[in-house]
Structure formats: C-alpha cells, structure tokens
Enzyme design. Sequence first.
Site, PDB file in Angstrom:
ATOM      1  N   HIS A 147      36.708  47.064  42.001  1.00  0.00           N
ATOM      2  CA  HIS A 147      36.833  46.133  40.883  1.00  0.00           C
ATOM      3  C   HIS A 147      36.912  44.692  41.399  1.00  0.00           C
ATOM      4  O   HIS A 147      36.301  43.775  40.831  1.00  0.00           O
ATOM      5  CB  HIS A 147      38.088  46.487  40.079  1.00  0.00           C
ATOM      6  CG  HIS A 147      38.330  45.610  38.904  1.00  0.00           C
ATOM      7  ND1 HIS A 147      39.582  45.302  38.453  1.00  0.00           N
ATOM      8  CD2 HIS A 147      37.473  44.957  38.070  1.00  0.00           C
ATOM      9  CE1 HIS A 147      39.491  44.506  37.410  1.00  0.00           C
ATOM     10  NE2 HIS A 147      38.233  44.278  37.149  1.00  0.00           N
ATOM     11  N   GLU A 180      33.517  43.467  42.384  1.00  0.00           N
ATOM     12  CA  GLU A 180      32.733  43.110  41.187  1.00  0.00           C
ATOM     13  C   GLU A 180      32.982  41.658  40.793  1.00  0.00           C
ATOM     14  O   GLU A 180      32.075  40.946  40.365  1.00  0.00           O
ATOM     15  CB  GLU A 180      33.102  44.061  40.049  1.00  0.00           C
ATOM     16  CG  GLU A 180      32.586  43.655  38.676  1.00  0.00           C
ATOM     17  CD  GLU A 180      33.637  43.824  37.603  1.00  0.00           C
ATOM     18  OE1 GLU A 180      33.985  42.827  36.939  1.00  0.00           O
ATOM     19  OE2 GLU A 180      34.129  44.957  37.437  1.00  0.00           O
ATOM     20  N   GLU A 229      43.804  40.079  34.524  1.00  0.00           N
ATOM     21  CA  GLU A 229      43.146  41.127  33.755  1.00  0.00           C
ATOM     22  C   GLU A 229      44.040  42.359  33.642  1.00  0.00           C
ATOM     23  O   GLU A 229      44.147  42.979  32.574  1.00  0.00           O
ATOM     24  CB  GLU A 229      41.829  41.473  34.448  1.00  0.00           C
ATOM     25  CG  GLU A 229      40.851  42.248  33.598  1.00  0.00           C
ATOM     26  CD  GLU A 229      39.522  42.385  34.292  1.00  0.00           C
ATOM     27  OE1 GLU A 229      38.956  43.488  34.235  1.00  0.00           O
ATOM     28  OE2 GLU A 229      39.046  41.412  34.900  1.00  0.00           O
TER      29      GLU A 229
END
Length: 930
Positions: free
Chosen positions: A204, A207, A285
């Site tokens: 993640h 990314e 996030e």
Amino acid sequence: MLLSMKGSCIFIGIFLNKQKNIKNCACYRVTSFLVFCSASVKSLNSLKMNKSKSSADSSTQVSATDDGEPPPNDEAKGLLKHGDPAGCREDLGDPQIIKSPSDPKTYRYVVLSNGLRALLISDLSGPGNVSDDSAGEGEEQGEGDSEEDVNVDEVEDGDDQTESDGGEDQETGDVKKKISSSAAALCIGVGSFSDPEDLPGLAHFLEHMVFMGSEKYPAENGFDAFLKRHGGSTNASTDCERTLFQFDVQRKHFREALDRWAQFFICPLMIQDAIEREVEAVDSEYQLAKPSDSHRKEMLFGSLAKPKHPMGHFFWGNAQTLKHEPKELNIDTYQRLQDFWKRHYSAHYMTLAVQSKEKLDTLEKWVGEIFTSVPNNGQAKPDFSQLRDPFDTPAFNKLYRVVPVRKVHALTITWALPPQSKHYRVKPLHYISWLIGHEGTGSILSQLRKRCWALALFGGNSETGFDQNSTYSIFSISITLTDEGFQNFYQVIHMVFQYLKMLQTLGPQQRIYEEIQKIDANEFHYQEQTDPIGFVESICENMQLFPKEDFLTGDQLMFEYEPGVISAALSLMTPEKANLLLLSPQHEGQCPLKEKWFGAQYSVEDIPHEWRDRWTGDFDLNPDLQLPADNKFIATDFTLKTSDCPDTEYPVKIVSNERGCLWFKKDNKFKIPKAYARFNLVSPIIQRCPENLVLFDLLVNVLAHNLAEMAYDADVAQLEYKLIAGEHSLIIRVKGFNHKLPLLLKLIVDYLADFSASPNVFSMFAEQMKKAYFNMLIKPDMLGKDLRLLILEPSRWSLIQKYQALMKGLSVTDLMGFINRLKAELYVEGLVQGNFNSAESKDILQYFIEKLQFKPLTAEAPVHFRVVELPQKQHLCKVRSLNKDDPNSDVTVYYQVRNDQWSFGRFICYSCVMDGFHFYILDAYGGTLL
C-alpha cells in the site's frame, strides 16, 4: 446544487488530520464561510486501501485459473507484438471480444514485447470526437445540497455508503465525469498478500510512493497538478492480490498524461526525502478508516486465519509499521521499497485499459511507444493458491460479539469456501446470493420483517480481495436487526439455516437460474454508457481474471447452468462451518478483548449446546420459507415507441393545471427501450415544524417497508425505484425498461393511497430513526453540512431539533394524522423521458391525481432550492464532534459568488458549544442565533 436567488455557489471540501495545523489561505473576492468539525470522513483525493465495486452482481469474480492468470487462449497467441510491421489493421476492432449490441465502442487486445497486456478502447460515438474538447477545462457539476435521505434500512456492512453530501440523490450530488473524457487504468497482479512480515503495509505504501515523481517528470506532485489543470483526476487502490491505478483527463491532453503516468511504472524516483511525508499520508488514511465498523469487522475476521496465512496481516500500514518500528529494527524502508518495486511491478503482471475518442491504430501506437519501456523482471508472479482453507480453525465456528462505533444491531453469518475461480461462467455464488437476498414472499427477510426482527439483509460476496482471492471465497449474510431482532438473534440465525437447508434439499432450480440469466442478459444488451474512468478500472481488473473473449462479459453474465457446481457450494454452507459475528451497542462493557489495529472491542464464545445440537440434527424446515415465484416485472417487449409529438432538445411542459404539471421528452437519440420518471408530491406542511419532518421521514421508511415485498421483483428486474424525503415533497423516482415501468409506478401509488402502519412497525421504525439520526450526527461531514445548510436555508430545522422532536415521543396516531393531512392537499410535479409517448406519460400523471384524490394547494407551492445571500465578508463556524474517539478533523469551505460582482461582506464567527445534544450557535457579536 442549491442556487442562490442572486447567483451561484461553489462548494469545496477539505479534510485534514487532527494533528495537522490548519493553515491560512489567500483571500479571494467571494462571500464565503468555513465550517470546521473536529472529525472527518474520507478525503475526496484519498487513495483507497480496499476497493469495493458498485456492482449488483454479488457473484464470485476471481481468476479463471487457480494461479490467478487468465486461462491460455488460442486467439491471444496470434496477437501481434508492438512493432510488428504487420501491425496496421485499418483500425479494425477485435471480433473475438464479446460486447453489448448497444455498445458503440470498438476494442483491440494487444500484447507488448515486454509482456504487458493492453485493451485499446476507441469511442468515436457522440460529441467530442474532434481534436479539441467542446467543454471547458475542469467543467464539473456541483454538489446537491438537498434534504438528507434518512433511510434506516441500511445493511451494516455499508456503513460508509451514506456519507455523500447529496442527501436526496447521489446522482445529482456527486461530481459528474464527462463521458467524453479519456481514461486509463493499469492493474498489477500483486497486492498486500506479498507484504514482507517485517513491513506490514509496504504494498500500500508503494502504491503511494510511485506517484512522487519520476526521472522524466521529477516534480513530486507534478502528475496531480497536471491533471487538475486539465480537468482530470487520479486514484489508486491496493487489494490482497492486485494493485490498481487509474486516471482521466480531457482528451486533448491524454497522450501527454499517459506518458507522465507510465513513468511511475518505468522509472519512479521514490526519493528518500518523500518517505516521511508519504508515511503521514498513509497513516492519515488509516486514521480515517478506523471509525468504520465494516473495516473493523474485516480486521477482526482476518485475525481468525491460520498463522501463516497473509489474511492475518495488517495491510493498511501506518506510522508505527512503516516508520517507528523499522527505525527500531534498523530496517531500511527506502531500500525495501526499491526492492519491492523491482520484484513486483513487472510488465508481465500488468494489464492496461485505455479509452479515448481516438482511432484504435492511434491508441496502439501511443501504448506501444509509451509502455514498452515498462521493465519485465522475468520472475514468476507470487502464488498463494496453495494456502487453502485458511479459516479451517477452531476459532472460526464461534460467536463473536463486537461493540460497534455506530448505534446498530447487526448480525453477520460467514462461510469461507474454496476459491470459485474455475466457475465464473456458472457463478454459483451469484445464484445463491440471489435467493438468500430475495425480499419477496417466502424469503428470509420477508419473514423477519413480519416479526419486526430485521430491517435489511445482504447475502453474497462483495468482490473485494478480502472476500475472494486465490485461497478462498467468502459468502456472508449480513442482517440489520431491530431491538427485538437482537434479543432473538439465535432465532434469526436458525431461520437462515432453515432456508439454506431448504435450498440444499430442493437443489438448484433451472427456472430460477434462467430467470437470473435473462435479467442479466437484458441489462447487458441494453447497457448504458458509463464514465470512462470507471469503465477502464473495471475492465483492466477483468483482464486479470478472464480470457480475452470475456473481458466485457465475465463479471456480468451467467453462461452455463451446471447444478453440480451450485450444489457443491451450497453443501458447504452448513451451521458447523459458519462464523457468527454480532454487533450491538449493548455489548459495551462486556467485551474484554481488543483487536490490535482498529481497536474493535469484542468477546468470543462457543455456540450454546442447545442451538449447536439443534443445528447438527435433522431440524425441521420452515413452511413459511419458499422459493420465489415467477417474476412478472421482467421486460419482454423492447419495441421502440413511435413519437406522438415534435422532437425537442429538452423536456417540455405538456400538462399544467391546479393539481400538477408534467414535463416530457421522448428519447430519439439513444433509442433504447428504457425510461425515467420522477414525480414530486409537493406539500407545504412538511416543513412546518420538526415534528412534521420526523413524521415525514417515518412515512417514507414505513412506505418503503410496506412496498418491499411486492416491489422487490421489480428491483431485481432492473426497474430501479427510490422514495426520497425531499425538502418540500415526497419524491418518487423510477427508471429502467419501460415495458413494466408503469406497473411499478402504479404499485407505489396504490400503497401510498392505502397507507397504513401497525403499532409494532411504527415503534420499530421510531427506534431505528433515533439510531439513524444519531449515526448521522456522529459523522462530522453530516454535522458540518447540517450546520452549513441551517445558515444558508431561510427556513430549515436542524438534525438536533429533529432528534429532540423524536425523543419527545410520537405515536402511530400522529403518523396517520400527518399522512392524511399530507394527502389532502398536494401539487404533483412530474418528469417522464425515454421510451414513452406523451399520451402514456399523461396517463401516469392522471393516475396519481385519480388514485390519491387530493385537492389543489390553498397556498402557493414552496420554492425549491432557495438560500440566503450571505453578508459580504468571511464567516467561521466551529462545531465539536460528537464522536470523542474519532481522531480526525474535517474542514468545509463554501464560496457564494454573485453573478454581477465579486465582493466581501462582514465577518461572522459561528461556534458551537455542546451541552449534551443541545447546541447554542453564537455570532461574533454575541447575538444568539439558535
């Protein structure tokens, strides 16, 4: 969008982490105010960790082979590599790719010399197929600030779905992407399952990091800035076994955007200086996701997997796993990012879909020139398919009690099945979910509703990597319980097991399978065009899952009826293989355990012997549970109507009298057998007091409850309907195949005309409405929106006032008195467009008038979408979040711009001081406004 009588308004949402400082912004000559809430939902620009598709198909969508690669295909073997001199094919599409007859696009599948597989999509239909876009850059549709749609029938798993700012209708509230834009999506067949054990969340994090500039375009956020200048957007998501990137942009800038974007997969900088900053973004996030009950459930469920299975890992990543712990363990995160990129971002794991209003030859040239440079490391893709039965553990078949964030009772029953990869043409889970989730006569939900035990039920597979991957496929049944249903939750579970036993006893039914098959085929045949970014996102994932001919159909159609495949899946869905998870606020103080990453409080217990013994025996079937009957709402007539009036560019008013008006437009452009109808039943009594608004919300929910069983067949036959508590009107909206649309509309009107509510049903919804209001108030975006609209709208009652009115106590007698007053005087505004003629449209309006038997309004109809003109200056409003455990902050900036000039007004600061649920709103000069 709410429109000022003097001009227009612009709405901007900014979401910040609580630990960040809110920085001053430059002032513009606009009238504005700022709403600040000390909690936040999702950032509009956040890169989602796990993506859930918005598909009605809840079937398994997994690889067509066990190793995650599409099955070998003879047609694909002969495809030209980029650079082949025979590559000029006169812009022909690929006839082997099955597409909808109503799809105007052409497709070509190419495999580049580095192994990257690409689908080229040329859409030369409609406007915009010229060199320059006709629309101005950055053209968008703003938000819809209509009345909140308070729907208490929300399944708990979708706890994030009501967070949009357009309460009435997300179609009008969301930013609309231009169909004429160009878009691309790239899917890498590697995800969080490949995280190293000592760096959870690395996939993640990568990314995020690849967006931090490239050798060719080194500016750290240059790609985002480029897209914003040219009306585009970008996003990315990391799933268990796939990572997805996508963007869209105006067509004239597509070639350059493709080149900039491709550099992230060719030579990303991932500079060390950016690591600290981007770790904070990943951590933010994670913080935003922590208050989500659905994410908490997933993390708890994943922790039940076998120790060596990656499902038990922490995929999100945060400051602890990506910054603090690596420093303590002397792990070089920067080097590990580089190593992970080299190992896993390889061209032969990648699928690419690009769509634009260009010829296929042009797109092939661009893709070849740009993406051939993506490196191929020649290594085999990570394979986890050997890790079967990850939840075959003693911890699985137990009852888990969880304390939710929201006020909700919710039950989830889950089975972990073998991966259904080779069965995508049969879609056994889609067939089973169709029956489990049915709401008609004889269904599970119908029986639960009659007992006032449940409000909603979802059965199936969410299509995320969490629910389906190369190691297992999940089938879950999630039920939103009432207070009484919570007290009887074992009886609810028993009814589910009775229904499943009935399905196992009767076996698969070809009649039902073919009915589902027909409905899906009708929808595919007459499918509407979607925005390019969503389309390419779906297709590039499909390319990881299906052979070439099924890129467009593999996730939508049921190809083959094989009862043995369905029976095999059904046979595994037994009580002794089920996991039970029960959420309730009443578990507070009774759950001593705490999930490590999201902090969910829970307890675990064995299923009582009484129920375990009953389920292991040959328990009786429930005679009230039945298979669904034939569906009378499935369209069979797809004839295009002959127009009986002149063709017009926009809808025209064809009826106007004291009882109502009707706008009409015949579709002579798209020529599909579908239609859209919307009727507003306007009444001045709705906004008279908070009590009326609460009774109106109750009316809409009880009416939907009354309709649910009879109208469910229409819903599954692609006849969408929605009842909305509008600001001044009851809104009835229907769309779908026109053949049976009048039948659905008349059914809704009939139930409204004969409206009734039993005391039990009223009490059930009154209790649920209290929870619904509370759940809206603890969401900072909803709280901020409510305050903003309270300032803007000249006559508006706040959510707090509605909550207080409900808490004072209302009765079923109050509701029946309100509905009688509502139906006594109405004004009906209607819009019909699509495959109807004007005479048929007039008949629909006349049915409203004759069936409801209302009198004309004695006063003028309320004006819609009126807001006050703000005084000329800036205004600051602060409100404290009701959820003390939410670590996030939320900022909303609203600009109101007059058409004739840019100007400032006086400055007013609104602050909210909470005393329980009572708000005092004060202006900067000391005057009390509420």
